[in-house]
Design a protein around this motif. Structure first.
Motif, PDB file in Angstrom:
ATOM      1  N   LEU A  73       0.828  -1.199   0.000  1.00  0.00           N
ATOM      2  CA  LEU A  73       0.000   0.000   0.000  1.00  0.00           C
ATOM      3  C   LEU A  73       0.866   1.254   0.000  1.00  0.00           C
ATOM      4  O   LEU A  73       0.549   2.245  -0.670  1.00  0.00           O
ATOM      5  CB  LEU A  73      -0.929  -0.011   1.211  1.00  0.00           C
ATOM      6  N   LYS A  74       1.973   1.212   0.732  1.00  0.00           N
ATOM      7  CA  LYS A  74       2.870   2.365   0.795  1.00  0.00           C
ATOM      8  C   LYS A  74       3.447   2.688  -0.578  1.00  0.00           C
ATOM      9  O   LYS A  74       3.636   3.866  -0.920  1.00  0.00           O
ATOM     10  CB  LYS A  74       3.992   2.092   1.797  1.00  0.00           C
ATOM     11  N   ASP A  75       3.722   1.663  -1.392  1.00  0.00           N
ATOM     12  CA  ASP A  75       4.230   1.902  -2.742  1.00  0.00           C
ATOM     13  C   ASP A  75       3.206   2.693  -3.561  1.00  0.00           C
ATOM     14  O   ASP A  75       3.570   3.593  -4.324  1.00  0.00           O
ATOM     15  CB  ASP A  75       4.537   0.579  -3.446  1.00  0.00           C
ATOM     16  N   LEU A  76       1.950   2.358  -3.415  1.00  0.00           N
ATOM     17  CA  LEU A  76       0.899   3.061  -4.146  1.00  0.00           C
ATOM     18  C   LEU A  76       0.763   4.507  -3.670  1.00  0.00           C
ATOM     19  O   LEU A  76       0.535   5.419  -4.470  1.00  0.00           O
ATOM     20  CB  LEU A  76      -0.436   2.332  -3.989  1.00  0.00           C
ATOM     21  N   GLU A  77       0.910   4.711  -2.370  1.00  0.00           N
ATOM     22  CA  GLU A  77       0.828   6.073  -1.830  1.00  0.00           C
ATOM     23  C   GLU A  77       1.985   6.925  -2.345  1.00  0.00           C
ATOM     24  O   GLU A  77       1.801   8.101  -2.703  1.00  0.00           O
ATOM     25  CB  GLU A  77       0.832   6.028  -0.302  1.00  0.00           C
ATOM     26  N   ILE A  78       3.191   6.340  -2.395  1.00  0.00           N
ATOM     27  CA  ILE A  78       4.353   7.055  -2.934  1.00  0.00           C
ATOM     28  C   ILE A  78       4.149   7.356  -4.412  1.00  0.00           C
ATOM     29  O   ILE A  78       4.431   8.467  -4.888  1.00  0.00           O
ATOM     30  CB  ILE A  78       5.635   6.231  -2.723  1.00  0.00           C
ATOM     31  N   LYS A  86      10.434  15.680  -0.785  1.00  0.00           N
ATOM     32  CA  LYS A  86      10.270  16.784   0.168  1.00  0.00           C
ATOM     33  C   LYS A  86       8.938  16.666   0.907  1.00  0.00           C
ATOM     34  O   LYS A  86       8.871  16.869   2.120  1.00  0.00           O
ATOM     35  CB  LYS A  86      10.342  18.119  -0.578  1.00  0.00           C
ATOM     36  N   GLU A  87       7.854  16.340   0.178  1.00  0.00           N
ATOM     37  CA  GLU A  87       6.548  16.225   0.819  1.00  0.00           C
ATOM     38  C   GLU A  87       6.488  15.022   1.750  1.00  0.00           C
ATOM     39  O   GLU A  87       5.918  15.101   2.846  1.00  0.00           O
ATOM     40  CB  GLU A  87       5.450  16.120  -0.239  1.00  0.00           C
ATOM     41  N   LEU A  88       7.062  13.903   1.323  1.00  0.00           N
ATOM     42  CA  LEU A  88       6.998  12.673   2.113  1.00  0.00           C
ATOM     43  C   LEU A  88       8.085  12.596   3.184  1.00  0.00           C
ATOM     44  O   LEU A  88       8.047  11.729   4.047  1.00  0.00           O
ATOM     45  CB  LEU A  88       7.121  11.453   1.185  1.00  0.00           C
ATOM     46  N   TYR A 110      11.162  11.712   2.652  1.00  0.00           N
ATOM     47  CA  TYR A 110      11.969  10.527   2.369  1.00  0.00           C
ATOM     48  C   TYR A 110      13.208  10.962   1.598  1.00  0.00           C
ATOM     49  O   TYR A 110      13.232  12.037   0.993  1.00  0.00           O
ATOM     50  CB  TYR A 110      11.197   9.533   1.487  1.00  0.00           C
ATOM     51  N   VAL A 111      14.224  10.124   1.585  1.00  0.00           N
ATOM     52  CA  VAL A 111      15.375  10.383   0.722  1.00  0.00           C
ATOM     53  C   VAL A 111      14.971  10.031  -0.709  1.00  0.00           C
ATOM     54  O   VAL A 111      14.168   9.122  -0.944  1.00  0.00           O
ATOM     55  CB  VAL A 111      16.615   9.569   1.159  1.00  0.00           C
ATOM     56  N   GLN A 112      15.538  10.750  -1.673  1.00  0.00           N
ATOM     57  CA  GLN A 112      15.144  10.559  -3.065  1.00  0.00           C
ATOM     58  C   GLN A 112      15.406   9.129  -3.566  1.00  0.00           C
ATOM     59  O   GLN A 112      14.627   8.578  -4.340  1.00  0.00           O
ATOM     60  CB  GLN A 112      15.875  11.562  -3.950  1.00  0.00           C
ATOM     61  N   SER A 113      16.523   8.549  -3.113  1.00  0.00           N
ATOM     62  CA  SER A 113      16.874   7.201  -3.575  1.00  0.00           C
ATOM     63  C   SER A 113      15.828   6.177  -3.161  1.00  0.00           C
ATOM     64  O   SER A 113      15.546   5.215  -3.894  1.00  0.00           O
ATOM     65  CB  SER A 113      18.251   6.804  -3.029  1.00  0.00           C
ATOM     66  N   ASN A 114      15.221   6.384  -1.988  1.00  0.00           N
ATOM     67  CA  ASN A 114      14.184   5.475  -1.504  1.00  0.00           C
ATOM     68  C   ASN A 114      12.947   5.543  -2.409  1.00  0.00           C
ATOM     69  O   ASN A 114      12.382   4.509  -2.790  1.00  0.00           O
ATOM     70  CB  ASN A 114      13.806   5.834  -0.064  1.00  0.00           C
ATOM     71  N   ILE A 115      12.558   6.760  -2.772  1.00  0.00           N
ATOM     72  CA  ILE A 115      11.396   6.922  -3.641  1.00  0.00           C
ATOM     73  C   ILE A 115      11.671   6.337  -5.018  1.00  0.00           C
ATOM     74  O   ILE A 115      10.826   5.645  -5.598  1.00  0.00           O
ATOM     75  CB  ILE A 115      11.003   8.411  -3.743  1.00  0.00           C
ATOM     76  N   THR A 116      12.854   6.613  -5.546  1.00  0.00           N
ATOM     77  CA  THR A 116      13.224   6.078  -6.863  1.00  0.00           C
ATOM     78  C   THR A 116      13.163   4.561  -6.883  1.00  0.00           C
ATOM     79  O   THR A 116      12.609   3.949  -7.810  1.00  0.00           O
ATOM     80  CB  THR A 116      14.640   6.539  -7.251  1.00  0.00           C
ATOM     81  N   SER A 117      13.696   3.934  -5.846  1.00  0.00           N
ATOM     82  CA  SER A 117      13.714   2.470  -5.792  1.00  0.00           C
ATOM     83  C   SER A 117      12.304   1.905  -5.646  1.00  0.00           C
ATOM     84  O   SER A 117      11.977   0.850  -6.223  1.00  0.00           O
ATOM     85  CB  SER A 117      14.604   1.990  -4.643  1.00  0.00           C
ATOM     86  N   ARG A 118      11.422   2.610  -4.889  1.00  0.00           N
ATOM     87  CA  ARG A 118      10.048   2.122  -4.716  1.00  0.00           C
ATOM     88  C   ARG A 118       9.276   2.203  -6.040  1.00  0.00           C
ATOM     89  O   ARG A 118       8.488   1.311  -6.352  1.00  0.00           O
ATOM     90  CB  ARG A 118       9.336   2.933  -3.623  1.00  0.00           C
ATOM     91  N   ILE A 119       9.507   3.268  -6.804  1.00  0.00           N
ATOM     92  CA  ILE A 119       8.841   3.407  -8.101  1.00  0.00           C
ATOM     93  C   ILE A 119       9.359   2.344  -9.074  1.00  0.00           C
ATOM     94  O   ILE A 119       8.576   1.703  -9.801  1.00  0.00           O
ATOM     95  CB  ILE A 119       9.047   4.812  -8.684  1.00  0.00           C
TER      96      ILE A 119
END
Length: 292
Positions: free
Chosen positions: A3-8, A23-25, A27-36
């Motif tokens: 579910l967190k992946d969908l929210e991101i 910035k909004e979440l 989180y570090v950018q690398s974490n978001i990139t890897s989740r996407i």
């Protein structure tokens, strides 16, 4: 798929860049990139078009956005239903138009009785607030009665009289023709009623000035800037002080109900139920005080 992946994914789609989403979440950018990337690998399709200005959704990404919003919304509703307790608690987000004279009493009664509720209040015009309720951005809202969406449930709060107000030295006939109309932005129920009266009377105001708050509108009328159409209850003190004059319009334009609206298909939490009960109690007290 988490579910967190969908929210991101939804935040990245809304912001258009990994940097803004991070910035909004927080989180570090690398974490978001890897989740996407993980989500794209799992679905075996690219969800974004990458370019130098940011990221835009692919056709598959647009489809996923629609489904993911439904899934996350359903998950929130499920959580509310499962966690519903006898004692109201948690966050309650309520919208309101500027002119609900009874609102302080309603809020005071509710907050004093249910101390574990974190209540937030947001102001706006009727059309915008209804949209926010429909979009699940607000739990409910105080608005002017109107033709609501079939998905809306409305609870009557009070019926009031709208009056045309002008500077105490103004001549009404001249004021209607010559003075600016001071009002809220389009979507305000009071403004719509006054505009209907003007149209039916074949009157064309020379100027319309939009304001963000009722206080500013009232102060502006007091100093002679223009005229306005507001509930009598909100200006009785100014009329008694001789600062303004009030003029009645036919009932078809001046009689208005304030309603509390919510979505019909969302889970009615105990917290929201108690808030509605507080409104009903306040309404009964108002009727009783008018009788005696």
């Amino acid at each position: 798929m988490e579910l967190k992946d969908l929210e991101i994914f939804q935040v990245v789609a809304k912001k258009g860049t990994i940097t803004a989403a991070a910035k909004e979440l927080r989180y570090v950018q690398s974490n978001i990139t890897s989740r996407i990337q993980k989500l794209e690998e799992e679905l075996n399709t690219p969800l974004f078009n990458r370019h130098h200005r940011g990221m835009t959704l692919t056709p598959e990404g647009k489809k996923l956005l629609t489904y993911s919003e439904d899934i996350t919304l359903l998950a929130k509703e499920m959580k509310k239903a499962v966690q519903s307790k006898e004692e109201p608690a948690g966050r309650l987000e309520i919208g309101t138009i500027e002119t609900v004279f009874q609102l302080p009493n309603i809020l005071a009664s509710f907050v004093k009785k249910y101390k574990n509720v974190n209540l937030s209040l947001y102001s706006g015009v009727t059309d915008h607030l209804e949209k926010q309720v429909l979009d699940h951005q607000l739990d409910g809202a105080f608005v002017t009665a109107g033709n609501f969406s079939p998905e809306i449930v409305a609870h009557e709060v009070i019926e009031e009289e709208l009056v045309l107000i002008a500077h105490h030295q103004a001549d009404l006939t001249d004021a209607i023709q010559e003075e600016p109309v001071l009002c809220f932005s389009k979507g305000c129920g009071y403004r719509a009623r006054l505009e209907s009266w003007y149209e039916d009377e074949n009157i064309h105001p020379k100027k319309i000035m939009e304001f963000g708050t009722l206080e500013t509108i009232l102060r502006s009328v007091v100093v002679g800037l223009g005229i306005a159409f507001v509930p009598r209850s909100s200006v009785s003190h100014l009329e008694e002080s001789g600062l303004i004059s009030c003029y009645s319009l036919p009932d078809a334009y001046s009689k208005v109900k304030t309603m509390f609206i919510r979505r019909e298909d969302t889970f009615l939490t105990n917290t929201l139920q108690k808030f509605i009960e507080t409104i009903e109690t306040n309404k009964d007290m108002e009727i009783h005080s008018l009788k005696y």
